[in-house]
Design an enzyme around this catalytic site. Sequence first.
Site, short mmCIF file in Angstrom:
data_model
loop_
_atom_site.label_atom_id
_atom_site.label_comp_id
_atom_site.label_asym_id
_atom_site.label_seq_id
_atom_site.Cartn_x
_atom_site.Cartn_y
_atom_site.Cartn_z
N ASP A 144 40.64 45.22 30.46
CA ASP A 144 40.26 46.05 29.32
C ASP A 144 40.95 47.40 29.35
O ASP A 144 41.36 47.89 30.41
CB ASP A 144 38.75 46.22 29.23
CG ASP A 144 38.14 46.90 30.45
OD1 ASP A 144 38.55 46.58 31.57
OD2 ASP A 144 37.25 47.76 30.27
N GLU A 162 35.83 46.84 32.89
CA GLU A 162 35.82 47.84 33.97
C GLU A 162 35.55 49.23 33.42
O GLU A 162 34.85 50.03 34.04
CB GLU A 162 37.15 47.81 34.72
CG GLU A 162 37.20 48.71 35.96
CD GLU A 162 37.68 50.14 35.68
OE1 GLU A 162 37.59 50.99 36.59
OE2 GLU A 162 38.14 50.39 34.54
#
Length: 386
Positions: free
Chosen positions: A75, A137
């Site tokens: 991400d 994350e």
Amino acid sequence: MTDLATTRALLHDLIAIPTVSADSNLEMIALLANRLGDHGAEVEIMTDDTGKKANLLARIGPDEPGGILLSGHSDVVPVADQDWSRDPFDMWEDGGKLFGRGTCDMKGFIAAATAMAPRLAETPLRRPVHFAFTHDEEVGCLGARNLSDVLRGRDTLPALAIIGEPTEMRIIEGHKGCCEYTTRFTGLEGHGSRPELGVNAVEYAVRYVSQLLRLREQLRHRTPPGSAFEPPWSTINIGRLTGGHVHNVIPGLAEIDWEMRPVTDADRAFVRERMERYVKKTLLPEMRRVHPRADVITQVIGEVAGLEPMEDNAARDLVASLTGANGTDLVSFGTEAGLFQQLGMSAVICGPGSIAQAHKPDEFIELDQLVQCLSMLHGLVDQLAA
């Protein structure tokens, strides 16, 4: 096609998939799964409860414990309201730099690691190489926490983990944890002239904050010997306290946002246990004597484990031998490394690019950083060759 050209082409494809944390990462995970699977990797895709996010876990080499894990998060942070020179999801090159959202944080490392699959596939390996590419994350290491739950029960865990966050290829052996909480107080409203008939949620929130501040001072005395963090002890910060409406009404609701940055997981547990005891033994009995439905509830926004520096760290020593680095550093930002350390792995952070470029408009990674990363990974394959 050279490794660098392969990495650059793959990075272009990864940047073109806008895996902002609020959106799905399934397209990127599928692309990486296909690339690794084409070179004989055993691939697992683990979707979350929403079905819109997934972790990828793959292995090249023997199915046995003691392998090396190469880890990165899929991400990226949003680009909204940032002033980019060009389309942030259409990678461009200028002056030896590759620009685009996620180039350094941290699709550059993911591309370099995946580009090594052909060489790994053709090399008889003494130990397996694992790939772990996670979701979310940036919003609390949610994917890595899910992955940890899966790995915990397995008997073929890797022994070492290299997390490729952007460190300019410096070896990072430690960072504090980051734990964020919201605590909500439900009291009983009433007229300000009769405070004894209400339960003032703001007053109890203030007492809660006062207890946190007392614990903050106690944490100074729990500083581990030789701690190299700045400051060397665990910290607590009060970010927000809200509640009430007007002068003459007893507020029935209040809310606190607070965080701690623990040096050790023991400090995190110390604060949580003391605060839970304070609420249960002191605040709630007083509140409920007036209003039985009064309550204090703490929501965990995110608990990112710290990476504790260890005297014996095989991952650190391995990366030092691969890069020729003479020393190590600590960083202030959080990573997924501590979660792998809690599984019993030796963990270290080392990857291409600079954290100074992360999360900013016109994020970039220097091509030379990718070259250095590929050199490290080639050295890893050489060491693992049978």
